[in-house]
Motif scaffolding. Structure first.
Motif, PDB file in Angstrom:
ATOM      1  N   LEU A 418      19.919 -45.768 -12.093  1.00  0.00           N
ATOM      2  CA  LEU A 418      19.809 -44.402 -12.668  1.00  0.00           C
ATOM      3  C   LEU A 418      18.918 -43.725 -11.848  1.00  0.00           C
ATOM      4  O   LEU A 418      19.029 -42.509 -11.566  1.00  0.00           O
ATOM      5  N   LYS A 419      17.661 -44.229 -11.311  1.00  0.00           N
ATOM      6  CA  LYS A 419      16.789 -43.381 -10.654  1.00  0.00           C
ATOM      7  C   LYS A 419      17.135 -42.783  -9.444  1.00  0.00           C
ATOM      8  O   LYS A 419      17.018 -41.740  -8.978  1.00  0.00           O
ATOM      9  N   LEU A 420      17.996 -43.906  -8.841  1.00  0.00           N
ATOM     10  CA  LEU A 420      18.627 -43.350  -7.474  1.00  0.00           C
ATOM     11  C   LEU A 420      19.624 -42.187  -7.609  1.00  0.00           C
ATOM     12  O   LEU A 420      19.507 -41.122  -6.865  1.00  0.00           O
ATOM     13  N   SER A 421      20.457 -41.996  -8.879  1.00  0.00           N
ATOM     14  CA  SER A 421      21.269 -41.266  -9.060  1.00  0.00           C
ATOM     15  C   SER A 421      20.337 -39.839  -9.399  1.00  0.00           C
ATOM     16  O   SER A 421      20.774 -38.643  -8.991  1.00  0.00           O
ATOM     17  N   ILE A 422      19.262 -39.853  -9.931  1.00  0.00           N
ATOM     18  CA  ILE A 422      18.302 -38.860 -10.209  1.00  0.00           C
ATOM     19  C   ILE A 422      17.743 -38.282  -9.050  1.00  0.00           C
ATOM     20  O   ILE A 422      17.671 -36.958  -8.746  1.00  0.00           O
ATOM     21  N   ILE A 423      17.505 -38.953  -8.067  1.00  0.00           N
ATOM     22  CA  ILE A 423      16.673 -38.553  -6.824  1.00  0.00           C
ATOM     23  C   ILE A 423      17.841 -37.733  -6.052  1.00  0.00           C
ATOM     24  O   ILE A 423      17.548 -36.935  -5.367  1.00  0.00           O
ATOM     25  N   LYS A 424      19.064 -38.467  -5.909  1.00  0.00           N
ATOM     26  CA  LYS A 424      20.233 -37.970  -5.226  1.00  0.00           C
ATOM     27  C   LYS A 424      20.700 -36.320  -5.915  1.00  0.00           C
ATOM     28  O   LYS A 424      20.792 -35.388  -4.978  1.00  0.00           O
ATOM     29  N   MET A 425      20.331 -36.278  -7.049  1.00  0.00           N
ATOM     30  CA  MET A 425      20.772 -35.105  -7.850  1.00  0.00           C
ATOM     31  C   MET A 425      19.542 -33.929  -7.752  1.00  0.00           C
ATOM     32  O   MET A 425      20.011 -32.943  -7.035  1.00  0.00           O
ATOM     33  N   ILE A 426      18.338 -34.455  -7.699  1.00  0.00           N
ATOM     34  CA  ILE A 426      17.395 -33.436  -7.313  1.00  0.00           C
ATOM     35  C   ILE A 426      17.223 -33.220  -5.759  1.00  0.00           C
ATOM     36  O   ILE A 426      17.121 -32.153  -5.688  1.00  0.00           O
ATOM     37  N   ARG A 427      17.831 -33.958  -4.921  1.00  0.00           N
ATOM     38  CA  ARG A 427      18.006 -33.537  -3.747  1.00  0.00           C
ATOM     39  C   ARG A 427      18.969 -32.409  -3.412  1.00  0.00           C
ATOM     40  O   ARG A 427      18.362 -31.659  -2.473  1.00  0.00           O
ATOM     41  N   GLU A 428      19.973 -32.379  -4.281  1.00  0.00           N
ATOM     42  CA  GLU A 428      20.969 -31.309  -4.240  1.00  0.00           C
ATOM     43  C   GLU A 428      20.395 -29.863  -4.790  1.00  0.00           C
ATOM     44  O   GLU A 428      21.159 -28.914  -4.590  1.00  0.00           O
ATOM     45  N   MET A 429      19.246 -30.005  -5.745  1.00  0.00           N
ATOM     46  CA  MET A 429      18.978 -28.964  -6.376  1.00  0.00           C
ATOM     47  C   MET A 429      18.083 -27.866  -5.597  1.00  0.00           C
ATOM     48  O   MET A 429      17.782 -28.425  -4.397  1.00  0.00           O
ATOM     49  N   GLU A 430      18.129 -26.777  -5.677  1.00  0.00           N
ATOM     50  CA  GLU A 430      17.139 -25.573  -5.037  1.00  0.00           C
ATOM     51  C   GLU A 430      16.114 -25.163  -6.271  1.00  0.00           C
ATOM     52  O   GLU A 430      15.955 -24.102  -6.753  1.00  0.00           O
ATOM     53  N   CYS A 431      15.087 -26.150  -6.489  1.00  0.00           N
ATOM     54  CA  CYS A 431      14.117 -25.897  -7.408  1.00  0.00           C
ATOM     55  C   CYS A 431      12.814 -25.855  -6.626  1.00  0.00           C
ATOM     56  O   CYS A 431      12.545 -26.794  -6.028  1.00  0.00           O
ATOM     57  N   ASP A 432      11.937 -25.007  -6.930  1.00  0.00           N
ATOM     58  CA  ASP A 432      10.708 -24.843  -6.351  1.00  0.00           C
ATOM     59  C   ASP A 432       9.867 -26.148  -6.676  1.00  0.00           C
ATOM     60  O   ASP A 432       9.025 -26.564  -5.731  1.00  0.00           O
ATOM     61  N   ASN A 433      10.125 -26.871  -7.855  1.00  0.00           N
ATOM     62  CA  ASN A 433       8.990 -27.841  -8.300  1.00  0.00           C
ATOM     63  C   ASN A 433       9.716 -29.237  -7.816  1.00  0.00           C
ATOM     64  O   ASN A 433       9.360 -30.185  -8.391  1.00  0.00           O
ATOM     65  N   LYS A 434      10.865 -29.117  -7.084  1.00  0.00           N
ATOM     66  CA  LYS A 434      11.387 -30.622  -7.011  1.00  0.00           C
ATOM     67  C   LYS A 434      10.463 -31.480  -6.065  1.00  0.00           C
ATOM     68  O   LYS A 434      10.632 -32.815  -6.291  1.00  0.00           O
ATOM     69  N   ILE A 435       9.932 -31.104  -4.976  1.00  0.00           N
ATOM     70  CA  ILE A 435       9.060 -31.972  -4.335  1.00  0.00           C
ATOM     71  C   ILE A 435       7.908 -32.548  -5.075  1.00  0.00           C
ATOM     72  O   ILE A 435       7.507 -33.745  -4.974  1.00  0.00           O
TER      73      ILE A 435
END
Length: 774
Positions: A418-435
């Motif tokens: 699940l954590k891997l899926s979340i990280i991969k999803m976040i990688r594709e987002m364009e959000c300022d706070n994702k880092i």
């Protein structure tokens, strides 16, 4: 040479070049009342067969001389239509034995030979030969042999029962089906497996019908055998299984739909579609599952029509629609009323993810309002599947900040997938706070999570605000994480991090972090600002930090680093890095100031100068190469030889041959490597002499140098290396023999195959044989 034999006995020809094998076989065959006649070569065997009428031949597949293997087998068969042949082979050459059986051998025996096995196989072979001679007609022979094999199924000997079952399978006799079915009660697994294989070979409607009752056995192993057999029979079993869908017993109908799904044949789709209307839910849901396993688009509409009929049936249909993967199912799945059934909703989510169509994204996103973290986890995994399959930016029209806000708390979950899926999803987002969300995951206990996070941050890049977040985060990290983040600074080429990295290089107590900082500076934009920091780091207490600083100075290419790097040339452990650094600088600006190093009193400086100018401007050292080849220091001589190898200057051929006898092994190896690049018969004799050098690297390079020539002397020399103590040398010798194409090497390689145990050697020998025989 052949042994004299008595009249009136059954004569058996034994073809083997190994004396101890012939001796052992003679003992066994004589004890059985047979007369053994021997041949030591393939040619001798054919000659003997032409003058005698043998019932049986036992032959080794690998023999010396030109006639051996499958070719010899065919020649022996040509001497008599009814001769029976048993082949001998090593356990690592079973494939050849199987191929021999395909072209007419009766059976094979592996070396070293077991006397009991020899007796059984020979007895069976003689019986077959006797029957053939007595009857003279093929179909009579077959019928009698079937009868004999059926009798042998009752033998107390396991090997006899196994061979009999295998024979019955080859004959394809349906009259043997009942007897073979009884073997599933045999105490030997090998016999049971032989019966299974035989029944699959026989096949046919009658066989299928008799296997089906096994599905209801109270013994799990028998049910498994039945499933495996029916599945292996494939399309042939489909009509009979389809008939069973009308049986009154719902368990039988369930067995039938399950097997049709396992067989996975399109021919079963029509029957399974009808079974969707079965009155028993286990059967109808089983039919739905089976249709999903088959994956046919023909089942799509029937499944969709039944989607809202029954909640229990809906579970199976939803899963199957996901397996079929047709985009037409997306809207019906979204519209399926799941009520309060969380399990059905989760199934819908999984199916939509499996289908992978971006049209389901908004529906899945709406589920983020659910308080159920498990469901949100399923949604995240489904969204990741859709992103991966559709190759679209599925988040562009969504409130990404809301998704991220919902997802961040779930990064605390213990489920790694699940954590891997979340990280991969976040990688594709364009959000300022994702880092900010990703940085803490770098310290996860799972290496896989760490790697995925690292990749996500590098993909996103660092600049401006995100660079500031990373710089703040590095202040509170432990040493291991600090090193990772410094590496990310370099990977993202984040200019804003330069001052912090330079400070870490100068002041951090951890050697690994200072080394990483030195490496990173070389990658950063405007890295020339930090040349002085790197020059200062050349005095670091850590050799690895010095090496990293040297490499980065070379990458930057600032001429003011020349003198500091020259000062390192005198040190053995830094000479190569300093030389490489000066080479890199020389690619960007002139280093003619280094010419005096060619005459420097320190040999490492002379060697470095030869390497630098030999790579950058060989013309400037033409008059120095001959002197360098005779320099008193081995490293200078080696540097000169390496430059000759690079330039390919043939005028130094004699010097290189002389260097083969240098007192320094590394000089010898470089000379051998340099000479291997030339094509001149003059180097053949020197290289052949090197094939017996005690150093395996020299022998290896000598073989490489000889590989391009065609010469009988080379073949003879290489054959002698097949017994070399070094596997590396033997492998390259085999490669060379294969490339040279001299067939005289064949028998030597085949003899080697008899004893070789190393897998890499065995593969190299087979490859060489294949090249030689083609």
């Amino acid at each position: 040479m052949t042994d004299k034999y008595n009249e009136g006995q059954i004569d058996i020809l034994v073809v083997d070049d190994e004396e101890h094998i012939r001796r052992d076989l003679k003992g066994v065959l004589t004890g059985m009342g047979y007369n053994a006649v021997f041949a030591e070569t393939g040619e001798e065997a054919v000659e003997i067969c032409g003058n005698n009428n043998f019932r049986l031949a036992i032959m080794d597949l690998i023999m010396p001389g030109g006639l051996h293997g499958l070719e010899l087998l065919q020649e022996i068969k040509n001497t008599s239509d009814d001769i029976c042949i048993i082949v001998l082979t090593r356990s690592n050459n079973i494939k050849s034995a199987v191929q021999a059986m395909k072209i007419g051998a009766y059976d094979y025996i592996t070396k070293p030979c077991d006397n009991d096995e020899i007796e059984i196989v020979v007895k069976k072979a003689i019986e077959r030969c006797e029957l053939l001679r007595e009857l003279g007609e093929k179909h009579h022979y077959k019928n009698l042999l079937i009868s004999k094999s059926l009798e042998d199924l009752q033998s107390p000997d396991e090997t006899v029962r196994r061979l009999a079952a295998e024979d019955l399978g080859e004959f394809g006799s349906e009259s043997a089906v009942d007897a073979l079915l009884e073997l599933f009660q045999d105490t030997s697994i090998a016999v049971q497996e032989a019966a299974e294989h035989a029944l699959i070979q026989i096949g046919g409607e009658n066989t299928v019908r008799k296997i089906i009752p096994m599905l209801q056995s109270n013994q799990a192993n028998i049910r498994n055998f039945a499933n495996e057999m029916l599945e292996s029979m494939g399309e042939k079993a489909v009509p009979i299984l389809a008939e069973l869908l009308a049986d009154d017993d719902h368990d039988i109908r369930k067995f039938s739909v399950d097997l049709l799904g396992l067989i996975g044949c399109e021919a079963g789709v029509e029957s399974l579609v009808k079974a969707l209307n079965d009155k028993h839910i286990n059967v109808s849901s089983g039919a739905a599952e089976a249709l999903g396993n088959i994956g046919s688009d023909e089942a799509l509409e029937p499944l969709l029509e039944k989607l809202n009929d029954d909640p229990w049936l809906a579970y199976a249909i939803v899963e199957s629609l996901g397996k079929i993967g047709n985009k037409k199912a997306v809207e019906p799945l979204i519209n399926l009323d799941h009520g309060d059934d969380e399990v059905l909703l989760a199934s819908k989510v999984r199916a939509l993810g499996t289908i992978g169509d971006a049209g389901a994204t908004k529906f899945l996103f709406s589920l983020f309002d659910s308080p159920d973290d498990f469901l949100k986890g399923q949604v995240i995994e489904a969204l990741e599947q859709i992103r991966a399959k559709s190759h679209e930016n599925i988040f562009k029209d969504l409130d990404q900040s809301k998704i991220l806000k919902q997802a961040i708390p779930m990064l605390e979950d213990t489920d790694e997938d699940l954590k891997l899926s979340i990280i991969k999803m976040i990688r594709e987002m364009e959000c300022d706070n994702k880092i900010e969300a990703l940085l803490p995951c770098l310290s996860d206990s799972s290496e896989q999570i760490q790697e995925a996070t690292y990749e996500a941050i590098v993909t996103a890049g660092l600049s401006g605000k995100t660079a500031g977040l990373a710089l703040e985060y590095v202040k509170k990290c432990d040493d291991g994480l600090t090193q990772t983040i410094v590496k990310i600074f370099g990977e993202t080429e984040c200019e804003e991090t330069g001052d912090t990295v330079a400070d870490l290089l100068k002041n951090h107590s951890n050697l690994a972090i200072r080394e990483e900082a030195a490496n990173t500076i070389g990658i950063l934009p405007n890295n020339n600002k930090y040349v002085d920091n790197l020059v200062e780091a050349l005095q670091d207490s850590s050799l690895e930090v010095k090496k990293a600083s040297t490499r980065s100075l070379g990458v930057i290419g600032d001429p003011k680093a020349i003198d500091p790097l020259v000062s390192l040339l005198k040190y053995d452990d830094l000479n190569k890095d300093a030389t490489d650094g000066l080479l890199l600088i020389g690619n960007k600006s002139s280093v003619d100031c280094l010419l005096p190093l060619l005459n420097d009193e320190h040999p490492l400086c002379r060697a470095a100068a030869i390497t630098i100018f030999g790579n950058l401007n060989p013309d400037k050292i033409n008059d120095k190469i001959s002197d360098a080849l005779r320099d008193g220091n081995a490293k200078v001589r080696k540097a000169a030889i390496d430059i000759i190898a690079k330039t390919g200057d043939k005028s130094y051929l004699d010097d290189l041959i002389t260097a083969l006898h240098d007192g320094d092994k590394f000089v010898q190896i470089s000379a051998a490597n340099a000479l291997s690049k030339f094509y001149d018969p003059k180097i053949i004799d020197p290289f052949i002499a090197l094939l017996h050098d005690p150093d395996e690297r020299i022998r290896y390079n000598a073989i490489q140098g000889l590989m391009k020539f065609k010469d009988e002397r080379i073949v003879y020399a290489l054959v002698s290396l097949l017994s070399d103590k070094s596997s590396m040398v033997k492998i390259v010798a085999l490669d060379a023999l294969g490339e040279m194409g001299d067939e005289s090497a064949v028998c030597h390689i085949e003899n080697m195959l008899e004893t070789v145990e190393d897998d890499d050697l065995f593969e190299a020998a087979n490859n060489a044989l294949e090249k030689l025989q083609n």
